[in-house]
Design an enzyme around this catalytic site. Structure first.
Site, mmCIF file in Angstrom:
data_model
loop_
_atom_site.group_PDB
_atom_site.id
_atom_site.type_symbol
_atom_site.label_atom_id
_atom_site.label_comp_id
_atom_site.label_asym_id
_atom_site.label_seq_id
_atom_site.Cartn_x
_atom_site.Cartn_y
_atom_site.Cartn_z
ATOM 1 N N GLY A 67 24.530 -0.151 -17.650
ATOM 2 C CA GLY A 67 24.843 -1.541 -17.768
ATOM 3 C C GLY A 67 23.798 -2.203 -18.748
ATOM 4 O O GLY A 67 23.516 -1.528 -19.640
ATOM 5 N N CYS A 68 23.979 -3.594 -18.772
ATOM 6 C CA CYS A 68 22.795 -4.291 -19.360
ATOM 7 C C CYS A 68 21.710 -3.683 -19.496
ATOM 8 O O CYS A 68 21.036 -3.226 -18.656
ATOM 9 C CB CYS A 68 22.609 -5.746 -18.931
ATOM 10 S SG CYS A 68 21.612 -6.873 -19.847
ATOM 11 N N PHE A 69 21.270 -3.547 -20.946
ATOM 12 C CA PHE A 69 19.927 -2.610 -21.233
ATOM 13 C C PHE A 69 18.602 -3.467 -20.539
ATOM 14 O O PHE A 69 17.820 -2.871 -20.209
ATOM 15 C CB PHE A 69 19.596 -2.505 -22.380
ATOM 16 C CG PHE A 69 20.039 -3.387 -23.822
ATOM 17 C CD1 PHE A 69 19.824 -4.477 -23.487
ATOM 18 C CD2 PHE A 69 20.571 -2.568 -24.774
ATOM 19 C CE1 PHE A 69 19.980 -5.574 -24.337
ATOM 20 C CE2 PHE A 69 20.705 -3.555 -25.877
ATOM 21 C CZ PHE A 69 20.554 -4.908 -25.825
#
Length: 177
Positions: free
Chosen positions: A10-12
Site C-alpha cells: 500500500g502507501c509507502f
C-alpha cells in the site's frame, strides 16, 4: 553483511513508518518498482499507468533479522488479500508485492504465502505477487521519512500510526531500542 528486499504494502509512507523501527533494518527508502517507465515521478505512478508499485526498499542484516521475520511483519501490517487496494488507496500502485533480490528470498516468500494460505490465516487467499526486483527508483525526497516528519498529518494519524502501533504490539521483540 547486508541484504536488500523490497516490499509493496500500500502507501509507502505507512510501510516505511513501520520498518524504520525494526531492529536489524539499517536503511529504509520509499520508492517505485516493477513498472515500465524509467525513473517515474509520483504523479506518473499515481495514474496507475506506469505499472509501478509504491514500495519500500529495506537494507537489513540477515544475521540479526531473517527474511521470514521481515515478511511476517509485512503480512501483519497490511491486507494481502485485496487486489490493488489497501484501505482507501486503490490502484495497481498499491498492490501487495514482495520483490526479491535473491532466489532464497523468493523461496522464503513463496513458502510463507503457501503456509498462510493453507492455514486460511486471512480467511481469503493471498494476492501478494512475488517477483524479482526490476526498474527500482527512489521516490522524491519529500516522501522519505514522511511519517517521522509529519506524524500529525491526517493520513499519517489515521492510517500509518495504527500500523506502527500494531507492529509495536505484535512484534515487541523486533522494535528498535
Amino acid at each position: 553483511m547486508t541484504a536488500t528486499l523490497v516490499l509493496g504494502g500500500g502507501c509507502f509512507w505507512c510501510t516505511e513508518a513501520v520498518y524504520v523501527k525494526v531492529r536489524g533494518v539499517s536503511d529504509v527508502e520509499s520508492g517505485y518498482c516493477n513498472g515500465q517507465t524509467l525513473a517515474p515521478t509520483y504523479e506518473q505512478v499515481c495514474t496507475g499507468r506506469t505499472g509501478h508499485n509504491e514500495v519500500v526498499k529495506l537494507v537489513y542484516d540477515p544475521t540479526e533479522i531473517s527474511t521470514r521475520e521481515l515478511l511476517e511483519i509485512f503480512f501483519v501490517i497490511h491486507d494481502p488479500t485485496t487486489l490493488n487496494r489497501q484501505g482507501n488507496d486503490v490502484g495497481t500502485q498499491y498492490r501487495s508485492g514482495i520483490y526479491f533480490t535473491t532466489p532464497e528470498q523468493a523461496d522464503v516468500a513463496q513458502a510463507l504465502i503457501a503456509e498462510l494460505n493453507a492455514a486460511q490465516a486471512f480467511g481469503r487467499p493471498l494476492v501478494t505477487e512475488v517477483e524479482p526486483l526490476a526498474n527500482y527508483s527512489a521516490a522524491e525526497d519529500y516522501h522519505q521519512d514522511f511519517f517521522e516528519r509529519n506524524p500529525y498529518q491526517g493520513y499519517c494519524m489515521a492510517v500509518a500510526a495504527p500500523k506502527v502501533a500494531k507492529f509495536r504490539q505484535t512484534f515487541a521483540q523486533w522494535v528498535r531500542a
